[in-house]
Design a protein around this motif. Structure first.
Motif, short mmCIF file in Angstrom:
data_model
loop_
_atom_site.label_atom_id
_atom_site.label_comp_id
_atom_site.label_asym_id
_atom_site.label_seq_id
_atom_site.Cartn_x
_atom_site.Cartn_y
_atom_site.Cartn_z
N ARG A 43 9.35 -4.25 -0.17
CA ARG A 43 10.11 -4.10 -1.76
C ARG A 43 8.77 -3.54 -2.47
N ASN A 44 7.60 -3.55 -2.19
CA ASN A 44 6.68 -2.79 -3.37
C ASN A 44 5.48 -2.29 -2.51
N ALA A 45 5.16 -0.90 -1.93
CA ALA A 45 4.59 -0.11 -1.25
C ALA A 45 3.43 0.12 -1.91
N ALA A 46 2.83 -0.05 -3.22
CA ALA A 46 2.06 -0.14 -3.42
C ALA A 46 0.64 -1.14 -3.93
N ASP A 47 1.05 -2.52 -3.91
CA ASP A 47 0.25 -3.37 -3.39
C ASP A 47 -0.38 -3.37 -1.69
N LEU A 48 -1.29 -2.32 -1.96
CA LEU A 48 -2.11 -2.50 -0.22
C LEU A 48 -2.94 -3.44 -0.01
N THR A 49 -2.90 -4.60 -0.27
CA THR A 49 -4.44 -6.21 -0.15
C THR A 49 -3.62 -6.06 1.39
N ASP A 140 15.89 4.52 -8.61
CA ASP A 140 14.57 4.90 -8.78
C ASP A 140 13.66 4.63 -8.42
N ASP A 141 13.24 4.39 -7.00
CA ASP A 141 12.10 4.16 -6.35
C ASP A 141 12.54 5.35 -5.45
N LEU A 142 11.18 5.37 -4.42
CA LEU A 142 11.09 6.59 -3.27
C LEU A 142 10.90 5.60 -2.29
N VAL A 143 11.47 5.41 -1.12
CA VAL A 143 12.30 4.67 0.04
C VAL A 143 11.28 5.61 0.79
N LEU A 144 10.38 4.90 2.02
CA LEU A 144 10.29 5.71 3.21
C LEU A 144 10.43 5.44 4.53
N VAL A 158 0.17 -4.78 10.25
CA VAL A 158 -1.34 -4.89 9.11
C VAL A 158 -1.24 -3.65 8.87
N PRO A 159 -2.04 -2.76 9.89
CA PRO A 159 -2.29 -1.25 9.35
C PRO A 159 -1.73 -0.08 8.83
N GLU A 160 -0.51 -0.46 10.31
CA GLU A 160 0.30 0.58 10.14
C GLU A 160 0.96 0.20 9.16
N MET A 161 1.82 -0.49 8.65
CA MET A 161 2.47 -1.18 7.13
C MET A 161 1.14 0.01 6.05
N LEU A 162 -0.12 -0.37 6.30
CA LEU A 162 -0.87 -0.34 5.07
C LEU A 162 -0.23 1.10 4.76
N THR A 163 -1.13 1.31 5.79
CA THR A 163 -1.02 3.15 6.11
C THR A 163 0.28 3.49 5.55
N PHE A 164 0.95 3.07 5.47
CA PHE A 164 2.43 4.27 5.50
C PHE A 164 3.07 3.48 4.18
N ALA A 165 2.59 2.47 3.77
CA ALA A 165 3.00 1.83 2.35
C ALA A 165 1.96 3.19 1.44
N GLN A 166 0.78 3.27 1.71
CA GLN A 166 0.14 4.74 0.91
C GLN A 166 0.89 6.01 0.77
N LEU A 167 1.02 6.59 1.85
CA LEU A 167 1.55 7.78 2.18
C LEU A 167 3.19 7.65 1.25
N VAL A 182 8.81 0.95 1.60
CA VAL A 182 9.74 1.20 2.99
C VAL A 182 10.24 0.03 3.59
N CYS A 183 10.96 1.27 4.66
CA CYS A 183 12.01 0.44 5.50
C CYS A 183 11.44 0.54 6.67
N TYR A 184 10.86 -0.22 7.78
CA TYR A 184 10.40 -0.42 9.02
C TYR A 184 10.90 -0.64 10.24
N HIS A 185 11.45 -0.33 10.49
CA HIS A 185 12.09 0.01 11.93
C HIS A 185 11.10 -0.07 13.19
N ALA A 186 11.04 -0.78 14.42
CA ALA A 186 10.34 -0.77 15.28
C ALA A 186 11.45 -0.85 16.31
N TRP A 187 11.47 -0.56 17.59
CA TRP A 187 12.36 -0.85 18.70
C TRP A 187 11.41 -1.67 19.95
N SER A 188 10.13 -1.95 19.53
CA SER A 188 9.99 -2.67 20.08
C SER A 188 8.29 -3.59 18.88
#
Length: 204
Positions: A43-49, A140-144, A158-167, A182-188
């Protein structure tokens, strides 16, 4: 599943593996517990903690450097996303084009990018994990939207989510959107057995 931030939600993603649902499978990289099709909505891609219990902070920097830092020129991920080679051999910055498409038409459903090249990745030893995605303005939001072929939830999630959250956050800022998601879907989505035992030991 929903998570407010990567820092707050990673533990919830891991907890799925302790509920007895994932299948135990043998792969060429070892035995793992696998969830075939996991969707996570950030829900909050701007928080990169990063999460406090994540054991590999150097991998966060490494992944970010592949998109934003000094590893870009050698990064297959960056080349596919920001320098896709078209039919005339000229590079195409897919992400910039997708962002610009939304600037011109906020309701477009065609702001799509691809990172999978079948001639290289089908049968490849180390094919890219994120295979493609899209950008949309929703309210009002941009969704990746990002689709991943495979993700190691203990190490790579964690690295993948944080990097694409920054994008996503950067694109939201460029477009004047109120927020970024970000709406993230992994096949595996999987954890290797040795890491699963480490996780259980830490959780007990």
């Amino acid at each position: 599943m929903e998570m407010a931030t990567v820092a707050a939600g990673w533990a919830d993603v891991l907890s799925i593996f302790a509920r007895g649902g994932p299948a135990r499978v043998t792969t060429r990289h070892g035995i793992c517990f696998d969830i075939p099709g996991l969707t996570v909505r950030l829900r909050n891609a701007a928080d990169l903690t990063p999460p406090s219990g994540y054991l590999y902070p150097e991998l966060i920097k490494d992944y970010r450097d592949r998109i934003f830092g000094d590893q870009r020129e050698s990064s297959l991920l960056y080349q596919r996303l920001r320098g896709w080679i078209g039919p005339d051999d000229s590079p195409i910055d897919q992400f910039a084009h997708a962002t610009e498409l939304l600037r011109q038409d906020a309701h477009s459903r065609s702001a799509v990018f691809s990172m999978w090249r079948p001639e290289e990745d089908l049968g490849g030893r180390f094919p890219v994990s994120p295979v493609g995605g899209a950008l949309r303005i929703v309210g009002d939001d941009l969704v990746l939207f990002l689709t991943a072929r495979s993700v190691d939830v203990w190490i790579g999630f964690v690295p993948e989510m944080l990097t694409f959250a920054q994008l996503a956050a950067d694109a939201a800022l460029a477009l004047g959107a109120k927020g970024a998601k970000v709406c993230y879907h992994a096949w595996s989505a999987h954890i290797y057995e040795v890491d699963y035992l480490t996780y259980l030991a830490g959780a007990s």
